[in-house]
Write a protein that holds these residues in place. Structure first.
Motif, mmCIF file in Angstrom:
data_model
loop_
_atom_site.group_PDB
_atom_site.id
_atom_site.type_symbol
_atom_site.label_atom_id
_atom_site.label_comp_id
_atom_site.label_asym_id
_atom_site.label_seq_id
_atom_site.Cartn_x
_atom_site.Cartn_y
_atom_site.Cartn_z
ATOM 1 N N GLN A 16 -5.175 1.194 3.302
ATOM 2 C CA GLN A 16 -6.074 2.185 3.870
ATOM 3 C C GLN A 16 -7.359 1.550 4.407
ATOM 4 O OE1 GLN A 16 -4.243 2.710 0.962
ATOM 5 N NE2 GLN A 16 -2.848 3.892 2.248
ATOM 6 N N SER A 53 -8.469 5.548 6.373
ATOM 7 C CA SER A 53 -8.288 6.375 5.173
ATOM 8 C C SER A 53 -7.277 7.493 5.359
ATOM 9 C CB SER A 53 -9.634 6.951 4.727
ATOM 10 O OG SER A 53 -10.183 7.764 5.736
ATOM 11 N N ASN A 90 0.059 8.389 9.433
ATOM 12 C CA ASN A 90 -0.991 9.390 9.558
ATOM 13 C C ASN A 90 -0.343 10.654 10.125
ATOM 14 O OD1 ASN A 90 -3.081 11.053 10.526
ATOM 15 N ND2 ASN A 90 -4.411 9.307 10.950
ATOM 16 N N TYR A 127 -4.391 7.198 6.686
ATOM 17 C CA TYR A 127 -3.043 6.619 6.646
ATOM 18 C C TYR A 127 -2.574 6.487 5.202
ATOM 19 C CZ TYR A 127 -3.170 5.703 11.608
ATOM 20 O OH TYR A 127 -3.210 5.871 12.968
ATOM 21 N N LYS A 128 -1.437 7.122 4.912
ATOM 22 C CA LYS A 128 -0.862 7.087 3.565
ATOM 23 C C LYS A 128 0.289 6.088 3.540
ATOM 24 C CE LYS A 128 -3.715 10.294 2.616
ATOM 25 N NZ LYS A 128 -5.058 9.803 2.451
ATOM 26 N N THR A 129 0.384 5.316 2.480
ATOM 27 C CA THR A 129 1.468 4.348 2.344
ATOM 28 C C THR A 129 2.783 5.082 2.152
ATOM 29 O OG1 THR A 129 -0.034 2.718 1.382
ATOM 30 C CG2 THR A 129 2.325 2.375 1.007
ATOM 31 N N THR A 179 2.331 2.438 6.749
ATOM 32 C CA THR A 179 1.575 3.656 6.474
ATOM 33 C C THR A 179 1.803 4.653 7.600
ATOM 34 O OG1 THR A 179 -0.444 2.889 7.575
ATOM 35 C CG2 THR A 179 -0.186 2.318 5.247
#
Length: 150
Positions: free
Chosen positions: A38, A43, A64, A45-47, A62
């Motif tokens: 991130q 921030s 978004n 963007y999630k794994t 990641t």
């Protein structure tokens, strides 16, 4: 007292000058040891996936959901002396690709592509160890991972 203060001021100015020179002479992919996907991608963007690169580090995929973009980052487990680090992402359906590579102290990336509704292939390299992941994050195809040494 005045001499001590002058020496301290001169030392502080020297440290600032060296720091500024170092900061300007390094690439954007060098960072502090506590780098996260991130902090590289953003921030929002999630794994969604990751793959170890031997014991040298990890490449992260990641996503978004607000903009439909994927991002990749390859992060070293033990930042230090600059070594070859690379990251890439590819969307076969659209032929879109992105990546980053170079001699970095802690990570390579970010690499962004629009991937909503598409299978993606991605991977990373640290030193001479690499991992590649094909057909990732799609229901129709089985994911394939390859790790090797160049």
């Amino acid at each position: 007292m005045r001499i001590t203060r002058n020496l301290m001021a001169a030392g502080a100015l020297t440290a600032l000058a060296v720091g500024a020179t170092t900061a300007l002479g390094t690439t954007t992919a060098s960072a502090a040891p506590n780098v996260t996907p991130q902090s590289v991608c953003g921030s929002a963007y999630k794994t969604v996936n990751s793959a170890p690169i031997g014991s040298l580090g990890t490449v992260y995929l990641t996503y978004n959901s607000s903009n439909g973009k994927n991002c990749v980052a390859t992060i070293r487990a033990n930042p230090g002396k600059a070594t070859y680090v690379a990251t890439y992402i590819y969307v076969p359906d659209t032929d879109a690709s992105a990546g980053d590579d170079g001699n970095y102290t802690s990570y390579a990336g970010p690499g962004y592509v629009y991937g909503k509704g598409h299978c993606v292939s991605w991977g990373g390299t640290i030193s001479n160890v690499y991992v590649s992941v094909d057909n990732s994050n799609c229901a129709a195809l089985k994911e394939s991972r390859v790790t090797g040494v160049r």
